[in-house]
Design a protein around this motif. Structure first.
Motif, PDB file in Angstrom:
ATOM      1  N   LEU A 286      -6.199  -1.128  74.319  1.00 36.31           N
ATOM      2  CA  LEU A 286      -7.287  -1.862  73.673  1.00 36.31           C
ATOM      3  C   LEU A 286      -7.589  -1.289  72.290  1.00 36.31           C
ATOM      4  CD1 LEU A 286      -9.379  -4.074  73.767  1.00 36.31           C
ATOM      5  CD2 LEU A 286     -10.889  -2.531  75.024  1.00 36.31           C
ATOM      6  N   GLU A 287      -7.581   0.040  72.184  1.00 36.16           N
ATOM      7  CA  GLU A 287      -7.810   0.676  70.890  1.00 36.16           C
ATOM      8  C   GLU A 287      -6.753   0.247  69.876  1.00 36.16           C
ATOM      9  OE1 GLU A 287      -8.987   5.136  69.379  1.00 36.16           O
ATOM     10  OE2 GLU A 287      -7.414   4.958  70.884  1.00 36.16           O
ATOM     11  N   ALA A 288      -5.481   0.192  70.314  1.00 38.73           N
ATOM     12  CA  ALA A 288      -4.394  -0.220  69.417  1.00 38.73           C
ATOM     13  C   ALA A 288      -4.555  -1.673  68.993  1.00 38.73           C
ATOM     14  CB  ALA A 288      -3.048  -0.003  70.101  1.00 38.73           C
ATOM     15  N   LEU A 289      -4.969  -2.544  69.913  1.00 39.59           N
ATOM     16  CA  LEU A 289      -5.136  -3.955  69.578  1.00 39.59           C
ATOM     17  C   LEU A 289      -6.282  -4.154  68.588  1.00 39.59           C
ATOM     18  CD1 LEU A 289      -4.601  -5.511  73.112  1.00 39.59           C
ATOM     19  CD2 LEU A 289      -3.129  -5.859  71.125  1.00 39.59           C
ATOM     20  N   ILE A 290      -7.349  -3.408  68.750  1.00 43.45           N
ATOM     21  CA  ILE A 290      -8.464  -3.502  67.798  1.00 43.45           C
ATOM     22  C   ILE A 290      -8.003  -3.073  66.405  1.00 43.45           C
ATOM     23  CG2 ILE A 290     -10.712  -2.527  67.187  1.00 43.45           C
ATOM     24  CD1 ILE A 290     -11.290  -2.402  70.216  1.00 43.45           C
ATOM     25  N   GLN A 291      -7.188  -2.023  66.340  1.00 44.18           N
ATOM     26  CA  GLN A 291      -6.675  -1.579  65.044  1.00 44.18           C
ATOM     27  C   GLN A 291      -5.744  -2.627  64.429  1.00 44.18           C
ATOM     28  OE1 GLN A 291      -7.656   1.088  63.178  1.00 44.18           O
ATOM     29  NE2 GLN A 291      -6.426  -0.007  61.664  1.00 44.18           N
ATOM     30  N   VAL A 292      -4.936  -3.275  65.261  1.00 42.51           N
ATOM     31  CA  VAL A 292      -4.091  -4.362  64.772  1.00 42.51           C
ATOM     32  C   VAL A 292      -4.963  -5.464  64.181  1.00 42.51           C
ATOM     33  CG1 VAL A 292      -2.542  -6.233  65.478  1.00 42.51           C
ATOM     34  CG2 VAL A 292      -2.137  -3.916  66.310  1.00 42.51           C
ATOM     35  N   GLY A 293      -6.045  -5.816  64.882  1.00 41.21           N
ATOM     36  CA  GLY A 293      -6.942  -6.850  64.390  1.00 41.21           C
ATOM     37  C   GLY A 293      -7.525  -6.503  63.032  1.00 41.21           C
ATOM     38  N   ARG A 294      -7.905  -5.250  62.846  1.00 43.64           N
ATOM     39  CA  ARG A 294      -8.449  -4.836  61.553  1.00 43.64           C
ATOM     40  C   ARG A 294      -7.376  -4.899  60.471  1.00 43.64           C
ATOM     41  NH1 ARG A 294     -11.680  -0.687  64.716  1.00 43.64           N
ATOM     42  NH2 ARG A 294     -13.806  -1.505  64.643  1.00 43.64           N
ATOM     43  N   THR A 295      -6.171  -4.433  60.793  1.00 45.77           N
ATOM     44  CA  THR A 295      -5.084  -4.463  59.810  1.00 45.77           C
ATOM     45  C   THR A 295      -4.736  -5.895  59.426  1.00 45.77           C
ATOM     46  OG1 THR A 295      -4.201  -2.418  60.769  1.00 45.77           O
ATOM     47  CG2 THR A 295      -2.725  -3.694  59.355  1.00 45.77           C
ATOM     48  N   GLU A 296      -4.803  -6.804  60.402  1.00 48.22           N
ATOM     49  CA  GLU A 296      -4.501  -8.213  60.137  1.00 48.22           C
ATOM     50  C   GLU A 296      -5.674  -8.932  59.479  1.00 48.22           C
ATOM     51  OE1 GLU A 296      -1.487  -9.931  60.937  1.00 48.22           O
ATOM     52  OE2 GLU A 296      -0.771  -7.867  61.148  1.00 48.22           O
ATOM     53  N   LYS A 297      -6.768  -8.199  59.220  1.00 44.69           N
ATOM     54  CA  LYS A 297      -7.957  -8.738  58.532  1.00 44.69           C
ATOM     55  C   LYS A 297      -8.628  -9.864  59.310  1.00 44.69           C
ATOM     56  CE  LYS A 297      -6.642  -7.387  53.826  1.00 44.69           C
ATOM     57  NZ  LYS A 297      -5.583  -6.447  54.235  1.00 44.69           N
ATOM     58  N   LEU A 298      -8.663  -9.712  60.641  1.00 42.77           N
ATOM     59  CA  LEU A 298      -9.399 -10.651  61.473  1.00 42.77           C
ATOM     60  C   LEU A 298     -10.898 -10.387  61.335  1.00 42.77           C
ATOM     61  CD1 LEU A 298      -7.272 -10.549  64.758  1.00 42.77           C
ATOM     62  CD2 LEU A 298      -7.350 -12.403  63.081  1.00 42.77           C
ATOM     63  N   GLY A 299     -11.688 -11.443  61.508  1.00 44.09           N
ATOM     64  CA  GLY A 299     -13.124 -11.285  61.446  1.00 44.09           C
ATOM     65  C   GLY A 299     -13.731 -10.824  62.758  1.00 44.09           C
ATOM     66  N   ARG A 300     -13.113 -11.274  63.870  1.00 40.33           N
ATOM     67  CA  ARG A 300     -13.634 -10.883  65.173  1.00 40.33           C
ATOM     68  C   ARG A 300     -12.550 -11.032  66.235  1.00 40.33           C
ATOM     69  NH1 ARG A 300     -18.346 -12.329  65.480  1.00 40.33           N
ATOM     70  NH2 ARG A 300     -18.721 -12.241  67.723  1.00 40.33           N
ATOM     71  N   ILE A 301     -12.773 -10.357  67.356  1.00 39.83           N
ATOM     72  CA  ILE A 301     -11.907 -10.450  68.517  1.00 39.83           C
ATOM     73  C   ILE A 301     -12.750 -10.944  69.681  1.00 39.83           C
ATOM     74  CG2 ILE A 301     -10.554  -9.138  70.202  1.00 39.83           C
ATOM     75  CD1 ILE A 301      -9.694  -7.289  67.969  1.00 39.83           C
ATOM     76  N   GLU A 302     -12.216 -11.910  70.430  1.00 41.28           N
ATOM     77  CA  GLU A 302     -12.931 -12.484  71.556  1.00 41.28           C
ATOM     78  C   GLU A 302     -12.094 -12.337  72.819  1.00 41.28           C
ATOM     79  OE1 GLU A 302     -13.777 -16.500  70.576  1.00 41.28           O
ATOM     80  OE2 GLU A 302     -14.728 -16.006  68.651  1.00 41.28           O
ATOM     81  N   GLY A 303     -12.774 -12.129  73.927  1.00 43.78           N
ATOM     82  CA  GLY A 303     -12.082 -12.031  75.193  1.00 43.78           C
ATOM     83  C   GLY A 303     -12.876 -12.689  76.293  1.00 43.78           C
ATOM     84  N   ALA A 304     -12.239 -12.954  77.422  1.00 39.00           N
ATOM     85  CA  ALA A 304     -12.906 -13.497  78.596  1.00 39.00           C
ATOM     86  C   ALA A 304     -12.764 -12.487  79.723  1.00 39.00           C
ATOM     87  CB  ALA A 304     -12.291 -14.837  78.990  1.00 39.00           C
ATOM     88  N   VAL A 305     -13.803 -12.357  80.545  1.00 32.64           N
ATOM     89  CA  VAL A 305     -13.782 -11.355  81.607  1.00 32.64           C
ATOM     90  C   VAL A 305     -14.584 -11.863  82.800  1.00 32.64           C
ATOM     91  CG1 VAL A 305     -15.757 -10.127  80.586  1.00 32.64           C
ATOM     92  CG2 VAL A 305     -14.233  -8.920  82.159  1.00 32.64           C
ATOM     93  N   LEU A 306     -14.026 -11.698  83.989  1.00 29.70           N
ATOM     94  CA  LEU A 306     -14.726 -12.077  85.202  1.00 29.70           C
ATOM     95  C   LEU A 306     -15.880 -11.123  85.472  1.00 29.70           C
ATOM     96  CD1 LEU A 306     -11.742 -13.046  87.518  1.00 29.70           C
ATOM     97  CD2 LEU A 306     -13.590 -14.551  86.827  1.00 29.70           C
ATOM     98  N   ARG A 307     -16.917 -11.633  86.085  1.00 31.74           N
ATOM     99  CA  ARG A 307     -18.118 -10.842  86.324  1.00 31.74           C
ATOM    100  C   ARG A 307     -17.824  -9.607  87.181  1.00 31.74           C
ATOM    101  NH1 ARG A 307     -23.527 -12.338  85.772  1.00 31.74           N
ATOM    102  NH2 ARG A 307     -22.951 -14.520  85.412  1.00 31.74           N
ATOM    103  N   GLY A 308     -16.876  -9.685  88.088  1.00 30.67           N
ATOM    104  CA  GLY A 308     -16.599  -8.565  88.981  1.00 30.67           C
ATOM    105  C   GLY A 308     -15.577  -7.571  88.467  1.00 30.67           C
ATOM    106  N   ASN A 309     -15.019  -7.805  87.286  1.00 36.22           N
ATOM    107  CA  ASN A 309     -13.983  -6.910  86.741  1.00 36.22           C
ATOM    108  C   ASN A 309     -14.661  -5.723  86.049  1.00 36.22           C
ATOM    109  OD1 ASN A 309     -11.719  -5.725  85.667  1.00 36.22           O
ATOM    110  ND2 ASN A 309     -10.945  -7.593  84.676  1.00 36.22           N
ATOM    111  N   CYS A 310     -15.161  -4.786  86.881  1.00 37.41           N
ATOM    112  CA  CYS A 310     -15.984  -3.688  86.364  1.00 37.41           C
ATOM    113  C   CYS A 310     -15.219  -2.796  85.394  1.00 37.41           C
ATOM    114  CB  CYS A 310     -16.524  -2.862  87.534  1.00 37.41           C
ATOM    115  SG  CYS A 310     -17.597  -3.823  88.629  1.00 37.41           S
TER     116      CYS A 310
END
Length: 862
Positions: free
Chosen positions: A810-834
Motif C-alpha cells: 500500500l505504501e508503494a502504491l501511494i508513492q506511485v500515485g504521487r509520482t503519477e501526479k494523481l489528486g486522490r486515491i479511492e478504494g472500496a472495503v467491506l465493513r468486516g475487513n478489519c
C-alpha cells in the motif's frame, strides 16, 4: 448571428448570452454568463475568434464544466490564431474545451444537438467521429436518406483540448455505442489515442479512415531505417498494435461498422461463396484474396453432399455455383452445407435475378438460417427495385446486404482483420526481456550522454556495437586503427581475412569507399587497402578528416542478411523496423514496422509481415534460423530503443542470421543533438515498462521480496497466485465469491498482465528466484475516467498475510500515485475487513459508509 453564443443547461434548459440584445431567436438573453444564476453544464460558443479567450475565461470563472467552440479563425490561419489558442488554454482552468473550428456534437438518444447542422441525426448504435465538419454534414444527409442511426455524431475540429483519446474512452463506456467509426486527419496526442483505442477495441470495434497516404517524409535521414519508414506505414503499425481497423473509403467505413454490429466475428479468414452466377462469384473471390481473406477449401463430405444435391453442372468447388435454375430450397440447403463445413469461417450469398430465381423466398430462407448460425453471413442481392423487399427481409434479420459482391467480400476480409487484431491483443505473450541486461542500461546512457555533451551526433562503429552488446545483441569484434601498422596488428590478432572501413566523423552515411571493402588475406593486402582508403577519403572529404580505419573479421556469407533499426516518427516517436537487409535494402523495400517495446509475441508477428520471413524457416536445403534467438534479439533491441531516448536513429545492417548464430556486422547510432533538452526528446507512443517502480523490501521476519510493476509474461504466476487465495480473501477483494475459473480466465488475465501503464499500474510482490519465483501479492491503481484519481485494490496470498507485506504494498502504491501526479486515491472495503480498514486508517484514508451499506469508501487526498 455571429455575435451571440448559447449556453446549455443540460439536459433541458437553455439560455442565451448577449450583452447587446435582450433576446435572440425569441429566447431572452443574459448580459453575461455570471448573470444566469444557475449552474451551467455546457457552453456553445459561436463568436468571432478574437473574443473567444475572454468568453472562455468568463465560463471558467462561472464554473461551467465544458465548452464547445464552433468559431473558426485559430491555428488554421497562422501565428495569430495559435496565440488565441494559447490564451484559451491559459484561461480555461479545469473546464474541458471542445474544438475550436468544429461543427459541434449530437447525442441523438439524449435529443442533444449542439451543432449548426440543419438536421438532427437519427438514434442508433454507431458513434461517428470526424475532424471534418463538412464531411459531417454530408454524412448526416446520407444517414437520413439511408435511415442510418448514431449513438453520437461528433466533429472534433482542431482538438485544442478534447481529442481522440478522450472521446474514444467516453464512447467505450457508453452502453448505446456498439462500434466507433472515425474520419481522422491528424492523430494529436498519439499516446492518449493509442491507450484509449487499445482499451476500447477489446469490446467495441474501431474503424477508421486516415487521410494522407501520400505524405512524403520531410526530413533528411542518415540511416537506412530513416529512409524506409514512412509516416503512413507507421500509422498502420500503430493501428495494428491497438486493434484498430483502417479502411480506405467512407463506404467501407460504414459497411464494416454495420457488419461487425450485426454479425459474429469470423474465427478465421476462410470464406465460402454461394452464388447462382459464376461471374459475380469470381469478382468476389478476387476482392477477397486481394483484401487479405482466403477462399475456403471445402471438406470432402461437403463436396459429396453438394454433388448429390446440385445439378451435375455445378462448380464442384468454392465458389459454390448453384446455377441459375436454383430455387429457394436448393439455395438454402447449399448454404447449410457451407455453414456446417469445418473449413469455413463465414458465408457470402450472392443472388442475381434470373428467370427461375425465387428472390424473396431465398431471402426468407437465408434469414431463417442466420438465426442459428455462429458464423458471419453476408449477402449481395444484385439488381434494382425488384429486390428491395428481399433486401428488407435480410436487413431485418441482421444480415448486411450489398449491391455488389466485391464490396461484401472486402467487408468479410476486414471483419477477419479485426478478429485477427483482437487475437493479437488477447494472445499470451512470452518473456519480455532477459533480467540480466537491466544493469547495462546506465553504462549505455553514460556513453550517449558523453557523446552528446561533446557535440557529436554520430557514434563510431565501435561505440555503436558497444551499445548493442550491452543489450545482449551479438556483434562482430571491431577495432580502430589510426595507422597502417596498427591496422596490420589488429588484423593479425583478429585473424585473416579481415575488412577495413573508413573511420571519419565527417562521413555520415555508409562509410565504405569503393574498392576498399576487400577480402584482405594478409598484411600486404592491409597496407595496400590502407593507402587506398587514405587517397579515397582525401579526395572525398579532405585528408585532415581521416581518423583511421576499423578492422573486423570477414564473416562468411552463408546466412541471411537482415536489417533491424529504429527512427523517429513525428507523431508516434521511436518506430522499429525489421526486414531484408544488405546493400540492396532500399531497393528491396521488404520491411515491417512496429512500435516499441515488444514482447516475444509482438516480435514474431513483426517478422511474419515480411517476405524474408519465409526464408528464415529454411529453404533449398538451408537450415532454419534460430527463431527463438532472433525473437529475443528483437525484444532486447526494442528495449534499447525504448530506454535510450538520446538515440534518434539506429541501424543494424546487415544482421547476419544463420542456424548457428546471429551477428551484427555493421551498426550505426545517430543521436539527438545536445541542444535538445531531456524533456524535448521524443517519447514513446506506448509507455514502456515503468522500471522506476521496482523496489526491494524486507518483511518483518527478514524475508526479501521484490515489488515491481506487472509484466506481460506474468500470467502463469498469477494463475498460481489465485489458487492460493481462500474464499474469505476472495470475498474481501471482490466482494463476492468469484470462482477461480473466472479469476484465471485467459481473456481476463491477459488484459491485467499486458497493462497500459498510462491507465493502470499494478504492482506484484515476487518471492524466490528462477523457476521458484512466485507472486505472493498484487496491488493496483486504476485511473478513473475523466478524473485525476485512481481506484486502489490490494490482495495478499493467505500464506503471506500478517507479515507486513500489505503495508509495504500500500505504501508503494501511494508513492506511485504521487509520482503519477494523481489528486486522490479511492478504494472500496467491506465493513468486516478489519485488517484492510486498519491499514487504510494508518495511511490517512477517510472511511465512509452509508447507513445501510456493507461496502464503504476509503479516500486519500494526495
Amino acid at each position: 448571428m455571429r455575435s451571440w453564443r448559447i449556453y446549455t443547461l443540460f439536459p433541458a434548459s437553455f439560455c442565451a448570452i448577449n450583452p447587446k440584445r435582450s433576446a435572440v431567436l425569441g429566447i431572452e438573453t443574459h448580459a453575461s454568463i455570471g448573470a444566469v444564476g444557475e449552474p451551467v453544464d455546457l457552453a456553445l460558443i459561436v463568436t468571432p475568434a478574437a473574443s473567444v479567450p475572454a468568453i472562455i475565461g468568463e465560463c471558467a470563472a462561472a464554473g461551467v464544466k465544458g465548452a464547445i467552440v464552433i468559431s473558426a479563425g485559430f491555428k488554421e490561419i497562422g501565428s495569430c490564431g495559435v496565440e488565441l489558442e494559447r490564451q484559451i488554454l491559459a484561461k480555461r482552468g479545469s473546464m474541458r474545451v471542445f474544438g475550436p473550428n468544429c461543427l459541434g456534437l449530437m447525442f441523438p438518444h439524449l435529443h442533444l444537438n449542439a451543432t449548426f447542422a440543419a438536421g438532427m441525426a437519427r438514434a442508433g448504435n454507431v458513434a461517428f467521429l470526424s475532424q471534418s465538419g463538412a464531411l459531417c454534414t454530408a454524412i448526416l444527409d446520407w444517414s437520413l436518406r439511408e435511415d442510418v442511426g448514431f449513438s453520437a455524431f461528433v466533429s472534433l475540429g482542431s482538438m485544442l483540448d478534447v481529442g481522440w483519446g478522450d472521446l474514444i474512452e467516453f464512447l467505450g463506456d457508453d452502453p448505446r455505442t456498439k462500434s466507433i467509426v472515425c474520419y481522422m486527419e491528424s492523430v494529436g496526442d498519439a499516446r492518449a489515442f493509442l491507450s484509449a483505442a487499445r482499451e476500447v477495441s477489446f469490446t467495441k470495434p474501431i474503424v477508421l479512415i486516415k487521410v494522407g497516404h501520400s505524405e512524403a517524409a520531410t526530413k533528411a535521414v542518415a540511416s537506412h531505417t530513416g529512409s524506409l519508414t514512412g509516416s503512413d506505414a507507421v500509422l498502420d503499425a500503430a493501428f495494428r498494435r491497438v486493434g484498430v481497423v483502417r479502411v480506405e473509403t467512407i463506404e467501407e467505413l460504414f459497411d464494416l461498422a454495420e457488419a461487425l454490429g450485426k454479425q459474429p466475428r469470423p474465427r478465421g479468414p476462410r470464406l465460402a461463396i454461394v452464388t447462382n452466377a459464376g461471374g459475380p462469384g469470381a469478382l468476389a473471390t478476387d476482392m477477397l484474396v486481394t483484401s487479405g481473406g482466403q477462399l475456403a477449401s471445402l471438406q470432402p463430405e461437403t463436396l459429396a453432399g453438394l454433388d448429390v444435391l446440385l445439378p451435375p453442372a455445378w462448380s464442384h468447388g468454392n465458389p459454390i455455383d448453384v446455377l441459375g435454375a436454383a430455387n429457394a430450397d436448393l439455395y438454402g440447403r447449399s448454404i447449410e452445407f457451407a455453414l456446417r463445413d469445418g473449413n469455413t469461417d463465414g458465408v457470402l450469398v450472392i443472388l442475381t435475378p434470373q428467370a427461375m430465381t425465387d428472390i424473396d423466398g431465398t431471402a426468407t430462407h437465408l434469414a431463417t438460417l442466420a438465426k442459428s448460425s455462429g458464423k458471419p453471413i453476408l449477402a449481395s442481392w444484385m439488381g434494382g427495385a425488384s429486390l428491395d423487399a428481399a433486401r428488407a427481409t435480410l436487413n431485418a434479420a441482421g444480415i448486411p446486404t450489398y449491391d455488389y459482391p466485391d464490396a461484401a467480400a472486402r467487408t468479410f476480409a476486414q471483419m477477419w482483420q479485426y478478429s485477427d487484431r483482437l487475437r493479437l491483443l488477447y494472445e499470451r505473450p512470452a518473456l519480455t526481456r532477459p533480467d540480466g541486461l537491466a544493469g547495462n542500461q546506465s553504462a549505455v546512457e553514460q556513453l550517449i550522454a558523453s557523446a552528446r555533451e561533446a557535440g557529436r551526433t554520430v557514434l563510431t562503429e565501435v561505440e555503436s556495437k558497444r551499445v548493442l552488446s550491452a543489450y545482449g545483441i551479438p556483434t562482430v569484434e571491431t577495432r580502430i586503427a589510426r595507422d597502417e601498422e596498427e591496422a596490420c596488428a589488429h588484423a593479425g590478432k583478429l585473424g585473416y581475412p579481415v575488412v577495413l572501413k573508413v573511420y571519419s566523423q565527417t562521413i555520415t552515411h555508409k562509410t565504405d569507399v569503393d574498392g576498399v571493402r576487400l577480402n584482405l588475406a594478409d598484411a600486404q593486402d592491409v597496407r595496400r587497402a590502407w593507402h587506398s582508403i587514405r587517397q579515397a577519403v582525401g579526395d572525398r572529404v579532405g585528408a585532415e578528416n581521416f581518423l583511421g580505419v576499423t578492422v573486423q573479421p570477414m564473416v562468411p556469407h552463408d546466412g541471411i542478411e537482415l536489417i533491424v533499426g529504429s527512427s523517429i516518427d513525428p507523431q508516434f516517436g521511436p518506430v522499429l523496423l525489421f526486414g531484408a537487409g544488405g546493400e540492396f535494402v532500399e531497393i528491396m523495400q521488404d520491411r515491417a514496422l512496429a512500435l516499441p517495446p515488444l514482447t516475444a509475441t509482438l516480435a514474431r508477428r513483426l517478422m511474419e509481415r515480411t517476405r524474408i520471413y519465409g526464408a528464415l524457416g529454411g529453404v533449398r536445403g538451408r537450415q532454419a534460423v534460430d527463431m527463438d534467438a532472433l525473437t529475443q534479439l528483437l525484444v532486447s533491441f526494442s528495449h534499447l530503443v525504448a530506454e535510450q531516448r538520446g538515440i534518434a536513429e539506429i541501424d543494424i545492417n546487415p544482421l547476419f542470421a544463420s542456424a548457428e548464430r546471429l551477428l551484427a556486422l555493421d551498426a550505426r547510432v545517430i543521436l539527438h543533438p545536445r541542444e535538445l533538452a531531456e524533456q524535448e526528446l521524443p517519447r514513446l507512443a506506448i509507455r514502456p515498462y515503468p522500471s522506476e517502480y521496482v523496489s526491494h523490501i524486507q518483511l518483518k521476519d527478514g524475508t526479501h521480496v521484490v515489488l515491481r510493476p506487472i509484466r506481460p509474461d506474468d500470467e502463469d504466476m498469477l494463475i498460481a497466485f489465485h489458487s492460493t487465495l481462500s474464499e474469505q480473501s476472495v470475498r474481501w477483494r471482490y466482494f463476492d465469491a468469484l470462482p477461480l475459473a473466472a479469476r484465471i480466465a485467459h481473456q481476463r488475465l491477459v488484459r491485467i498482465c499486458f497493462a497500459d501503464y498510462d491507465r493502470e499500474i499494478a504492482l506484484v510482490a515476487e518471492h524466490g528466484k528462477g523457476a521458484a519465483r512466485k507472486v505472493i501479492a498484487v496491488g493496483r491503481l486504476n485511473r478513473l475516467h475523466g478524473r485525476n484519481a485512481a481506484e486502489l485494490a490490494v490482495v495478499v496470498s493467505d500464506a503471506w498475510q500478517r507479515r507486513g507485506l500489505g503495508t509495504h504494498l500500500l505504501e508503494a502504491l501511494i508513492q506511485v500515485g504521487r509520482t503519477e501526479k494523481l489528486g486522490r486515491i479511492e478504494g472500496a472495503v467491506l465493513r468486516g475487513n478489519c485488517a484492510m480498514l486498519r491499514l487504510f486508517r494508518r495511511f490517512g484514508f477517510e472511511i465512509s459508509y452509508g447507513p445501510n451499506d456493507d461496502v464503504g469508501r476509503a479516500d486519500l487526498a494526495l
